[in-house]
Design a protein around this motif. Structure first.
Motif, PDB file in Angstrom:
ATOM      1  N   ASP A 165       0.862  -1.186   0.000  1.00  0.00           N
ATOM      2  CA  ASP A 165       0.000   0.000   0.000  1.00  0.00           C
ATOM      3  C   ASP A 165       0.898   1.235   0.000  1.00  0.00           C
ATOM      4  OD1 ASP A 165      -1.747   2.105   0.542  1.00  0.00           O
ATOM      5  OD2 ASP A 165      -2.960   0.916   1.926  1.00  0.00           O
ATOM      6  N   GLU A 166       0.879   1.959  -1.116  1.00  0.00           N
ATOM      7  CA  GLU A 166       1.712   3.151  -1.260  1.00  0.00           C
ATOM      8  C   GLU A 166       1.203   4.337  -0.455  1.00  0.00           C
ATOM      9  OE1 GLU A 166       4.577   3.851  -2.922  1.00  0.00           O
ATOM     10  OE2 GLU A 166       4.863   1.730  -3.400  1.00  0.00           O
ATOM     11  N   SER A 167       0.031   4.216   0.150  1.00  0.00           N
ATOM     12  CA  SER A 167      -0.487   5.313   0.973  1.00  0.00           C
ATOM     13  C   SER A 167       0.009   5.232   2.414  1.00  0.00           C
ATOM     14  CB  SER A 167      -2.020   5.313   0.959  1.00  0.00           C
ATOM     15  OG  SER A 167      -2.547   4.226   1.714  1.00  0.00           O
ATOM     16  N   LEU A 168       0.665   4.127   2.774  1.00  0.00           N
ATOM     17  CA  LEU A 168       1.165   3.933   4.133  1.00  0.00           C
ATOM     18  C   LEU A 168       2.684   4.004   4.145  1.00  0.00           C
ATOM     19  CD1 LEU A 168      -1.076   0.907   5.226  1.00  0.00           C
ATOM     20  CD2 LEU A 168      -1.323   3.295   5.942  1.00  0.00           C
ATOM     21  N   PRO A 169       3.264   4.659   5.145  1.00  0.00           N
ATOM     22  CA  PRO A 169       4.729   4.793   5.204  1.00  0.00           C
ATOM     23  C   PRO A 169       5.380   3.455   5.527  1.00  0.00           C
ATOM     24  CG  PRO A 169       3.759   5.600   7.236  1.00  0.00           C
ATOM     25  CD  PRO A 169       2.605   5.297   6.317  1.00  0.00           C
ATOM     26  N   TRP A 170       6.608   3.280   5.022  1.00  0.00           N
ATOM     27  CA  TRP A 170       7.397   2.119   5.415  1.00  0.00           C
ATOM     28  C   TRP A 170       7.605   2.156   6.918  1.00  0.00           C
ATOM     29  CZ3 TRP A 170       8.965  -2.290   3.395  1.00  0.00           C
ATOM     30  CH2 TRP A 170       9.974  -2.993   4.055  1.00  0.00           C
ATOM     31  N   TRP A 171       7.346   1.074   7.619  1.00  0.00           N
ATOM     32  CA  TRP A 171       7.132  -0.281   7.202  1.00  0.00           C
ATOM     33  C   TRP A 171       5.687  -0.768   7.332  1.00  0.00           C
ATOM     34  CZ3 TRP A 171       5.219  -2.440  11.539  1.00  0.00           C
ATOM     35  CH2 TRP A 171       5.688  -1.972  12.784  1.00  0.00           C
ATOM     36  N   LEU A 172       4.784   0.162   7.681  1.00  0.00           N
ATOM     37  CA  LEU A 172       3.362  -0.214   7.677  1.00  0.00           C
ATOM     38  C   LEU A 172       2.906  -0.524   6.257  1.00  0.00           C
ATOM     39  CD1 LEU A 172       1.907   2.443  10.142  1.00  0.00           C
ATOM     40  CD2 LEU A 172       2.394   0.031  10.618  1.00  0.00           C
ATOM     41  N   GLY A 173       3.438   0.253   5.310  1.00  0.00           N
ATOM     42  CA  GLY A 173       3.156   0.066   3.894  1.00  0.00           C
ATOM     43  C   GLY A 173       4.425   0.244   3.106  1.00  0.00           C
ATOM     44  N   THR A 174       4.274   0.477   1.813  1.00  0.00           N
ATOM     45  CA  THR A 174       5.436   0.480   0.920  1.00  0.00           C
ATOM     46  C   THR A 174       5.774   1.859   0.374  1.00  0.00           C
ATOM     47  OG1 THR A 174       3.923  -0.222  -0.848  1.00  0.00           O
ATOM     48  CG2 THR A 174       5.218  -1.931   0.248  1.00  0.00           C
ATOM     49  N   ALA A 175       5.182   2.918   0.925  1.00  0.00           N
ATOM     50  CA  ALA A 175       5.569   4.265   0.493  1.00  0.00           C
ATOM     51  C   ALA A 175       7.041   4.495   0.816  1.00  0.00           C
ATOM     52  CB  ALA A 175       4.711   5.322   1.190  1.00  0.00           C
ATOM     53  N   GLY A 176       7.779   5.058  -0.136  1.00  0.00           N
ATOM     54  CA  GLY A 176       9.195   5.334   0.070  1.00  0.00           C
ATOM     55  C   GLY A 176      10.101   4.133  -0.067  1.00  0.00           C
ATOM     56  N   PHE A 177       9.567   3.022  -0.580  1.00  0.00           N
ATOM     57  CA  PHE A 177      10.375   1.799  -0.685  1.00  0.00           C
ATOM     58  C   PHE A 177      11.590   2.015  -1.583  1.00  0.00           C
ATOM     59  CE2 PHE A 177      11.371  -2.522  -2.114  1.00  0.00           C
ATOM     60  CZ  PHE A 177      11.265  -3.243  -0.945  1.00  0.00           C
ATOM     61  N   ARG A 178      11.374   2.646  -2.732  1.00  0.00           N
ATOM     62  CA  ARG A 178      12.496   2.867  -3.646  1.00  0.00           C
ATOM     63  C   ARG A 178      13.531   3.791  -3.016  1.00  0.00           C
ATOM     64  NH1 ARG A 178      14.641   2.197  -8.301  1.00  0.00           N
ATOM     65  NH2 ARG A 178      15.890   3.811  -9.275  1.00  0.00           N
ATOM     66  N   GLU A 179      13.079   4.826  -2.339  1.00  0.00           N
ATOM     67  CA  GLU A 179      14.019   5.775  -1.731  1.00  0.00           C
ATOM     68  C   GLU A 179      14.850   5.091  -0.650  1.00  0.00           C
ATOM     69  OE1 GLU A 179      11.051   7.846  -3.951  1.00  0.00           O
ATOM     70  OE2 GLU A 179      10.821   6.335  -2.363  1.00  0.00           O
ATOM     71  N   LYS A 180      14.243   4.167   0.064  1.00  0.00           N
ATOM     72  CA  LYS A 180      14.960   3.511   1.159  1.00  0.00           C
ATOM     73  C   LYS A 180      15.876   2.396   0.664  1.00  0.00           C
ATOM     74  CE  LYS A 180      14.332   1.496   5.736  1.00  0.00           C
ATOM     75  NZ  LYS A 180      15.247   2.472   6.356  1.00  0.00           N
ATOM     76  N   PHE A 181      15.409   1.617  -0.329  1.00  0.00           N
ATOM     77  CA  PHE A 181      16.136   0.413  -0.717  1.00  0.00           C
ATOM     78  C   PHE A 181      16.709   0.463  -2.128  1.00  0.00           C
ATOM     79  CE2 PHE A 181      13.005  -1.104   2.477  1.00  0.00           C
ATOM     80  CZ  PHE A 181      13.917  -1.509   3.438  1.00  0.00           C
ATOM     81  N   GLY A 182      16.366   1.478  -2.901  1.00  0.00           N
ATOM     82  CA  GLY A 182      16.864   1.558  -4.262  1.00  0.00           C
ATOM     83  C   GLY A 182      16.245   0.529  -5.190  1.00  0.00           C
ATOM     84  N   ILE A 183      15.065   0.043  -4.849  1.00  0.00           N
ATOM     85  CA  ILE A 183      14.388  -1.009  -5.606  1.00  0.00           C
ATOM     86  C   ILE A 183      12.939  -0.597  -5.834  1.00  0.00           C
ATOM     87  CG2 ILE A 183      13.646  -3.433  -5.602  1.00  0.00           C
ATOM     88  CD1 ILE A 183      15.907  -3.968  -3.579  1.00  0.00           C
ATOM     89  N   ASP A 184      12.461  -0.767  -7.055  1.00  0.00           N
ATOM     90  CA  ASP A 184      11.038  -0.579  -7.330  1.00  0.00           C
ATOM     91  C   ASP A 184      10.295  -1.874  -7.021  1.00  0.00           C
ATOM     92  OD1 ASP A 184      10.945   2.101  -8.351  1.00  0.00           O
ATOM     93  OD2 ASP A 184      11.938   1.378 -10.173  1.00  0.00           O
ATOM     94  N   ILE A 185       9.127  -1.766  -6.410  1.00  0.00           N
ATOM     95  CA  ILE A 185       8.295  -2.950  -6.209  1.00  0.00           C
ATOM     96  C   ILE A 185       7.661  -3.316  -7.548  1.00  0.00           C
ATOM     97  CG2 ILE A 185       6.170  -3.795  -5.146  1.00  0.00           C
ATOM     98  CD1 ILE A 185       7.012  -2.402  -2.600  1.00  0.00           C
ATOM     99  N   ASP A 186       7.886  -4.562  -7.968  1.00  0.00           N
ATOM    100  CA  ASP A 186       7.451  -5.056  -9.268  1.00  0.00           C
ATOM    101  C   ASP A 186       6.259  -5.985  -9.054  1.00  0.00           C
ATOM    102  OD1 ASP A 186       7.108  -6.318 -11.715  1.00  0.00           O
ATOM    103  OD2 ASP A 186       9.252  -6.570 -12.092  1.00  0.00           O
ATOM    104  N   LEU A 187       5.056  -5.451  -9.203  1.00  0.00           N
ATOM    105  CA  LEU A 187       3.861  -6.246  -8.940  1.00  0.00           C
ATOM    106  C   LEU A 187       3.746  -7.447  -9.865  1.00  0.00           C
ATOM    107  CD1 LEU A 187       1.156  -3.538  -8.172  1.00  0.00           C
ATOM    108  CD2 LEU A 187       2.071  -5.247  -6.594  1.00  0.00           C
ATOM    109  N   GLU A 188       4.131  -7.284 -11.117  1.00  0.00           N
ATOM    110  CA  GLU A 188       4.047  -8.413 -12.038  1.00  0.00           C
ATOM    111  C   GLU A 188       4.958  -9.547 -11.587  1.00  0.00           C
ATOM    112  OE1 GLU A 188       1.961  -9.101 -14.493  1.00  0.00           O
ATOM    113  OE2 GLU A 188       0.928  -7.266 -13.895  1.00  0.00           O
ATOM    114  N   ALA A 189       6.138  -9.215 -11.111  1.00  0.00           N
ATOM    115  CA  ALA A 189       7.057 -10.244 -10.612  1.00  0.00           C
ATOM    116  C   ALA A 189       6.507 -10.884  -9.341  1.00  0.00           C
ATOM    117  CB  ALA A 189       8.432  -9.648 -10.363  1.00  0.00           C
ATOM    118  N   LEU A 190       5.918 -10.084  -8.463  1.00  0.00           N
ATOM    119  CA  LEU A 190       5.319 -10.629  -7.243  1.00  0.00           C
ATOM    120  C   LEU A 190       4.219 -11.624  -7.573  1.00  0.00           C
ATOM    121  CD1 LEU A 190       5.017  -7.382  -5.069  1.00  0.00           C
ATOM    122  CD2 LEU A 190       6.692  -9.223  -4.789  1.00  0.00           C
TER     123      LEU A 190
END
Length: 276
Positions: A165-190
């Motif tokens: 959920d991109e509306s919730l901050p890390w780690w409750l959700g996945t907002a800022g995931f790329r900024e923190k880990f340098g990785i885009d969440i790939d839904l198709e791969a998931l």
């Protein structure tokens, strides 16, 4: 016994239940394996099943409980050990959130997996991952970061969840995931990774997961439910809203006991191994 018939005193420790080896990349971390006794360096590489410990760091026990499965199904079991107290005495939760004090535990697991592939003749392009409790926390966050490395994921009774959920901050959700880990969440791969979630029907104690103000607390956790059952249901719903099918197992009569859900997890992994 003559010298020509004596077992290799070194090689004997690299089959069956191995010692725990320091990671070549970060020697603060280690891992143990169960390698089927008939596996040889020139045989076809065996699939790899990673069993991630929780807060109690019971890596050796989990490894041993999967030994018969490894022999029966022709796979190698890897049990990483991420010690408590790295960086700060009495610290317990670091690995669960992927990054702590400059350590990327997701990347360190990949270093260990690659090392095991080089040393123990296993398949490492993709592997199976199971974690329970704190290990379940690590497992589903690792899945967000590295779905391309997973042949299947089993998430057991995490006390704190990260919704897709991109509306919730890390780690409750996945907002800022790329900024923190340098990785885009790939839904198709998931969506391509088979997912199991598992919890016991009697997993209802809340003392450890409703600890407002604790070092692993974030305001908003309380909105995901009081028990681990409620929280894993919220996580399942988050996956399914994003088009990720989930095999959802509630094990009758089982409380918060990682060992007691192993047969159900092994059924899931065995099914995937059979079609590999």
């Amino acid at each position: 016994m003559t010298a020509t018939t004596e077992p290799d005193s070194q090689g004997a420790h690299f089959l069956g239940a191995t010692p725990f080896f320091a990671s070549g990349h970060d020697q603060r971390l280690s891992y143990g394996l169960f390698v089927p006794h008939d596996h040889t360096p020139d045989a076809k590489p065996l699939p790899l099943v990673v069993v991630q410990h929780g807060t109690g760091r019971s890596a050796e026990r989990y490894r041993n409980q999967w030994a018969d499965f490894a022999t029966a199904h022709g796979c190698v079991i890897l049990a990483p050990l991420f010690p408590a107290g790295i960086g700060r005495r009495r610290e317990l939760h670091s690995f669960k959130f992927l990054e702590y004090d400059g350590i990327r535990f997701d990347e360190e697991l990949l270093h260990i997996v690659d090392e095991v592939g080089e040393e123990f003749n296993t398949e490492t392009e993709t592997f199976f991952l199971h974690g329970f409790s704190g290990g379940g926390q690590f497992a589903h966050r690792f899945y967000y970061a590295h779905p391309d490395r997973l042949a299947g994921i089993s998430i057991g009774a995490p006390g704190r969840i990260t919704q897709l959920d991109e509306s919730l901050p890390w780690w409750l959700g996945t907002a800022g995931f790329r900024e923190k880990f340098g990785i885009d969440i790939d839904l198709e791969a998931l969506r391509r990774v088979p997912v199991q979630m598992v919890v016991g029907s009697a997993d209802v104690e809340t003392w450890e997961i409703n600890n407002a103000g604790g070092p692993n607390w974030m305001d908003g956790v309380e909105k995901t439910g009081r028990t681990r059952i409620e929280r894993i249901e919220v996580l399942r719903d988050s996956f399914e809203r994003n088009g990720i099918p989930v095999r959802f197992d509630v094990v009758p009569g089982v409380a918060h006991q990682g060992s007691a859900v192993i047969p159900v997890v092994q059924d899931f992994v065995a099914g995937l191994l059979a079609t590999r």
